[in-house]
Motif scaffolding. Structure first.
Motif: not given
Length: 265
Positions: A45-57
């Motif tokens: 599963a890959c999480l993508i999206g703009p910076s600040g979207a909360g992915k790493s959090t």
């Protein structure tokens, strides 16, 4: 006998990981605003999206490097956090530590111990967390370094390696824990373009062997080549999910479509 590189997906519950309405704020500013996510055995599963979207959090909350503020995380049927009415519960530290061992994280900037050799870096978690004997941990470390093509650097130190080699060591360290799920936080973004391929190659091999992975990335070529499911994150939640073909070619949301188009140009 050296343990397998990872837990046999055929023996695992499905889904491996279940997340419901996960919340996290920093200084009153919401970063995760009710994330729902499920990851099944063998899924990439890959999480993508703009910076600040909360992915790493989100990744850091899954293994409690950051403590969530609300919602539920279930890993192999065991609740790591949950809500009972208005009361938010987090499992005891012993339970969280056990989950972290089965759900290790590969970081963007490697996080290797600079004062330890490569093989000592791969042995450390086995000895401290899994309580393996030193010789067993060394045998396991050698097997994992062989797996990523770095046994010849076992006695080197991290500052003697390239960025791509350091990231492969970080993957070997995760494999040494016999994981059920590996979390990857931007595994190629800190690398020179010439070094990205060697890390991607290891990840593709792991995916072909059935390793379960949850990957935060901006590398759309990696997403196309490895993902079984893609989750587009925006404004602190998962806005759209689907196969790579679906999100690249038939995204429902205009925002998802615009992001995918821009990312591939």
């Amino acid at each position: 006998m050296t343990p397998p590189f990872y837990s046999d997906p055929g023996l695992l519950s499905d889904p491996v990981l279940n997340v419901r309405q996960l919340l996290k704020s920093f200084r009153g500013a919401p970063v995760l605003s009710g994330v729902d996510l499920a990851v099944s055995s063998g899924e990439i599963a890959c999480l993508i999206g703009p910076s600040g979207a909360g992915k790493s959090t989100l990744l850091r909350c899954l293994n409690f490097l950051e403590r969530p503020d609300g919602g539920e995380i279930t890993f192999f049927g065991e609740r790591l956090c949950s809500e009972d009415g208005n009361v938010f519960h987090i499992a005891p530290e012993r339970t969280l530590q056990s989950a972290r061992a089965r759900m290790p994280m590969v970081f963007q900037h490697f996080n290797l111990f600079s004062h330890r050799t490569i093989i000592e870096n791969v042995m450390e978690g086995q000895i401290v967390v899994l309580r393996r004997q030193k010789e067993e941990a060394r045998e396991r470390a050698r097997a994992c370094l062989t797996r990523v093509g770095l046994l010849g650097h076992a006695d080197s130190y991290p500052d003697q390696l390239s960025g791509g080699q350091k990231q492969r060591v970080a993957i070997a360290r995760a494999l040494a824990m016999s994981p059920a799920l590996i979390l990857f936080d931007e595994p190629t973004s800190a690398l020179d373009p010439a070094l990205v391929q060697e890390v991607q190659s290891v990840m593709r091999d792991l995916s072909a062997e059935g390793m379960t992975m949850l990957i935060v990335t901006h590398d759309m070529r990696l997403v196309r080549s490895i993902a079984t499911t893609v989750h587009f994150c925006a404004d602190g939640h998962i806005a759209e999910s689907g196969s790579p073909a679906t999100l690249f070619e038939e995204a429902r949301s205009s925002r998802t479509h615009a992001f995918m188009t821009a990312a591939m140009t």
